[in-house]
Design an enzyme around this catalytic site. Structure first.
Site, PDB file in Angstrom:
ATOM      1  CB  THR A 103      42.121  42.309  37.355  1.00  0.00           C
ATOM      2  OG1 THR A 103      41.960  40.917  37.666  1.00  0.00           O
ATOM      3  CG2 THR A 103      43.598  42.672  37.403  1.00  0.00           C
ATOM      4  CE  LYS A 179      43.511  38.750  38.577  1.00  0.00           C
ATOM      5  NZ  LYS A 179      43.300  37.391  38.144  1.00  0.00           N
TER       6      LYS A 179
END
Length: 298
Positions: A103, A179
């Site tokens: 991420t 995300k």
């Protein structure tokens, strides 16, 4: 390595909670798995199952059809690809496929992808969600952005390692943004749930019953269901370190600030995480927020 369509030799750089679980899944599927982590102790259980340990990132990428990078943040991605002794960049060439599962900020995904594209490598922005248990059984979800050719080549692999693959677009950075939007809600939902449960405890409500009622009612969230279940089971083994979600909140708030989006609720959740970090909870599982909220009222 291999023919253009082959996806039988897979490399994983970063074999922590998620990377390790994915490596086990690939071994279950009978694929040849190469691993690399700066911590020898997380490579060892995989080597015991037949994974091959690469001495450097460069040695790993030279031997595989696709490389999955599952490190903590963009700084670590840079170390692996561009800086570390035996950095991977030198070994990547035309036809190499690299998936960034970490991420990270959309700008970092774009930067890494364009730098490697110059070498002829295909870089896919491919963050994942669902936690280690779902990575292990092949049911995690993935957000995918990148060129069609790269996405098509890894599809057979993704079909066997992910429950859902959401194709977000052709431009690296788009999946990273998706995300972060998801993780903003994950962090907000967890912080809000802890706040509500804490108020309930002080009002004399029973923890177990609160979790049961909320799960069946309009206040339910995936995060509370998942982390509450861990608390009920007395399971505080760290799967998702609190520091990771805290970092994701920083990233999404930076994204919001860069586009002049107001994010007061995200800011409030971030403060809650910062307090937890200051209290020494960085390496605790993030379900510790729930556990702390459910302590008997003093």
């Amino acid at each position: 390595g291999g023919t253009a369509m082959s996806m039988s030799r897979i490399g994983i750089i970063g074999t922590g909670n998620m990377g390790g679980a994915i490596a086990h899944r690939l071994l279950d599927l009978g694929l040849e798995v190469f691993v690399r982590d700066i911590r020898r102790q997380v490579e060892r259980p995989l080597a015991d199952r037949g994974a091959l340990i690469a001495a450097t990132p460069a040695k790993l990428v030279a031997q595989v059809d696709a490389t999955l990078i599952v490190v903590v943040d963009a700084r670590q991605i840079d170390a692996v690809l561009f800086e570390e002794d035996g950095c991977a960049e030198a070994a990547l060439g035309a036809g190499s496929v690299v998936l960034l599962l970490s991420t990270i900020a959309p700008a970092d995904a774009r930067r890494v992808a364009s730098r490697l594209a110059a070498r002829g490598a295909s870089v896919l922005d491919a963050p994942i969600s669902g936690g280690p248990a779902r990575a292990r059984d092949g049911s995690m979800s993935m957000m995918l952005a990148g060129d069609d050719a790269g996405c098509t080549r890894v599809r057979p692999l993704l079909d066997r390692t992910c429950g859902r693959v959401f194709r977000i677009g052709d431009e690296p950075g788009q999946a990273a943004a998706m995300k972060l939007v998801n993780n903003l809600l994950a962090g907000v939902n967890l912080a809000a749930a802890a706040e509500a449960l804490s108020i309930g405890r002080r009002a004399g409500l029973h923890s177990r019953q609160m979790l049961e009622v909320i799960a069946a009612s309009s206040g339910a969230s995936w995060m509370l269901g998942d982390r509450g279940a861990r608390w009920l089971a007395g399971d505080d083994a760290p799967r998702a370190h609190l520091a990771i979600l805290a970092k994701d909140l920083e990233l999404v708030l930076a994204l919001a600030a860069g586009q002049a989006s107001a994010a007061p609720i995200g800011e409030a959740a971030r403060r809650r995480f910062v307090e937890a970090l200051s209290a020494g909870m960085a390496t605790a599982d993030d379900s510790a927020l729930i556990a702390q909220a459910l302590l008997p009222a003093s």
